[in-house]
Design an enzyme around this catalytic site. Structure first.
Site, PDB file in Angstrom:
ATOM      1  N   GLU A  17       1.008  -1.097  -0.089  1.00  0.00           N
ATOM      2  CA  GLU A  17      -0.037  -0.049  -0.003  1.00  0.00           C
ATOM      3  C   GLU A  17       0.804   1.401   0.173  1.00  0.00           C
ATOM      4  OE1 GLU A  17      -4.323   1.049   1.826  1.00  0.00           O
ATOM      5  OE2 GLU A  17      -2.744   0.600   3.182  1.00  0.00           O
ATOM      6  N   ASP A  18       1.693   1.261   0.766  1.00  0.00           N
ATOM      7  CA  ASP A  18       2.580   2.678   1.110  1.00  0.00           C
ATOM      8  C   ASP A  18       3.969   2.609   0.421  1.00  0.00           C
ATOM      9  OD1 ASP A  18       0.685   3.645   2.770  1.00  0.00           O
ATOM     10  OD2 ASP A  18       1.272   2.564   4.494  1.00  0.00           O
TER      11      ASP A  18
END
Ligand code: MN
Length: 496
Positions: free
Chosen positions: A80-81
């Site tokens: 995600e990041d």
């Protein structure tokens, strides 16, 4: 720390035993990979993002989770990041780790109060979590570090995250018997979720400190000597102060009277065998006067989440009161790490060899069976379908809010869980889009929709359908307020 000021992988590795070559190689790779993936990213605090990643992996290692889970901890924000692709992650680390990381990533989107409205996907996440509890454990460690660093988060987000932490994460940790994680989550979130209450409890604590450190130390010394004289040589003690949030909950129940809270300070006495636990209890009562009504045998009668210990509360003789908790090492590990201890702790120090992981909880038993199968087949994910939802169901509003209810709850419980007004005016219910009777038993993942009518009202039959005390109370109140007698004679209670 290394030269650049980053924490080193050795700090994680030192928690692992036995540390095999494969395990070291896996974690060194995950560490380096995560560090690279998050390079240059910062947290709200201005710290390198990697510090968060590292903290999560360290928590998992401290809990003695398996190396694969710790590696997934290093990689838990990589998709995600750090915008890594699933394919790349799978190529480097294989399917199992990708499954865990994906599970954690998706779980991150779960909001208690339905800020996002993707009911279908929410449903999938919950089911994914139920399929492998390790996803949940990683998520809980992730949340713990986030809760601990809440003061850096923008103010408008803080209270919601803190409340979520107490309402969802800490409760799940409790259900899994992970007492340590639960209290850490609660205490990290408490000042942000309930600032006023937090201040108040801190003040109350100033007035009443329970027994002093000196008193506890003295008890420890006397106890060690007396137990040794009776042949109980292998023992250790730990003292703990009551966690603030649980103290607050207790104070609420005791009308804020802190003099009625007897376990502000607790001394844990850890001995070798169950037999020694009972012998130690006898010795303690010979030495100090116990408070009446405070002796609890959670070994013979464990708490529903599996907690086992003997509890007693004694007058120290110097004016203080101390709760003493007596347990074996295995019980101690279970109380602190819950489900993680069942899976990954080798039973140690059990003198008589009779004490096995607590089998009173159906899902623990099932889990242990799966674990056995797993070690035969190696197909962890196929077999580890944990059913900790056995005693609770998680259902959803059409907007995607999660409502947590006891097992066998009905739409009536659901309606009252949303709002008493909705409960009182329920006229019908839909589950997964279909009209159902009000005595329908809700299942995990059901989407429940309540239909209300202005002139609809609770019926006495509803009391049979309701499982929650909230629903039952509202129904009873309503029925009483609207009973024919009440209408005839006016105020409730005047006849008694
Ligand atoms: Mn994270």
């Amino acid at each position: 720390m290394d030269k650049a000021g980053d924490p080193t992988v050795e700090e994680v590795l030192r928690h692992i035993s036995p540390l095999t070559k494969e395990c070291r190689a896996l974690l060194e790779k995950a560490y380096a990979f995560a560090k690279q993936a998050h390079a240059g990213q910062k947290r709200y605090s201005g710290e390198p993002y990697f510090n968060h990643i590292f903290a999560v992996a360290t928590l998992l290692a401290e809990m003695k989770m398996d190396p694969v889970t710790i590696a997934a901890g290093f990689l838990h924000d990589a998709l995600e990041d750090a915008h890594l692709s699933e394919e790349e992650l799978e190529r480097e680390f294989g399917k199992e780790i990708v499954f865990l990381v994906k599970g954690v990533t998706k779980l991150g989107k779960l909001k208690y109060r339905g800020l996002e409205r993707h009911t279908e996907s929410l449903r999938k996440f919950f089911i994914a979590m139920a399929q492998d509890f390790r996803v949940l454990i990683i998520k809980l460690c992730d949340r713990l570090h986030n809760a601990k660093t809440l003061e850096h988060v923008p103010k408008d987000k803080r209270a919601r995250i803190a409340l979520e932490t107490i309402e969802i994460h800490a409760r799940l940790a409790d259900r899994l018997g992970m007492g340590k994680l639960r209290s850490q989550l609660e205490d990290a979130a408490f000042p942000h979720a309930f600032p006023e209450e937090y201040k108040k409890v801190k003040e109350l604590l100033k007035e009443q400190r329970g027994a002093s450190e000196k008193e506890v130390e003295k008890i420890h010394r006397i106890l060690q000597k007396e137990l040794a004289a009776e042949g109980i040589v292998r023992m250790r003690t730990e003292s703990r102060l009551k966690h603030l949030y649980s103290l607050w909950k207790k104070l609420e129940a005791r009308k804020m009277d802190i003099t009625k809270v007897y376990d502000l300070v607790a001394l844990r006495v850890i001995v070798e065998s169950v037999e020694d636990c009972y012998r130690a209890l006898g010795i303690i009562h010979r030495l100090w006067r116990p408070l009446p009504g405070r002796i609890k045998d959670y070994i013979a009668l464990p708490k529903p989440n599996g907690y086992r210990s003997l509890h007693t509360t004694i007058f120290t003789g110097d004016g203080g009161i101390v709760e003493i908790q007596i347990r074996t090492e295995a019980m101690h590990q279970e109380a602190e790490y819950g489900i993680a201890s069942h899976l990954f702790y080798k039973e140690e120090g059990e003198g008589d060899g009779r004490v096995r992981p607590n089998r009173n909880i159906a899902w623990v038993e099932q889990l242990l069976d799966w674990q056995k199968q797993v070690s035969h087949s190696g197909e962890f994910l196929e077999h580890l379908k944990m059913d900790f939802f056995k005693y609770r169901v998680f259902v959803f509003t059409p907007k995607g809010d999660v409502i947590d209810l006891p097992d066998e709850s009905s739409p009536i419980d659901f309606a009252y869980a949303i709002h008493s007004d909705i409960g009182d005016h329920t006229s019908g219910a839909k589950v997964n889009g279909k009209l159902v009777p009000l005595d329908t038993k809700l299942k995990n993942g059901d989407i429940v929709e309540i239909e209300t009518k202005k002139n609809a009202a609770p019926k006495s039959k509803w009391l049979e359908y309701a499982k929650t005390t909230v629903a039952k109370r509202h129904i009873r109140n309503f029925l009483e307020d609207h009973s024919p007698l009440r209408r005839l004679f006016g105020e409730r209670g005047s006849a008694a």
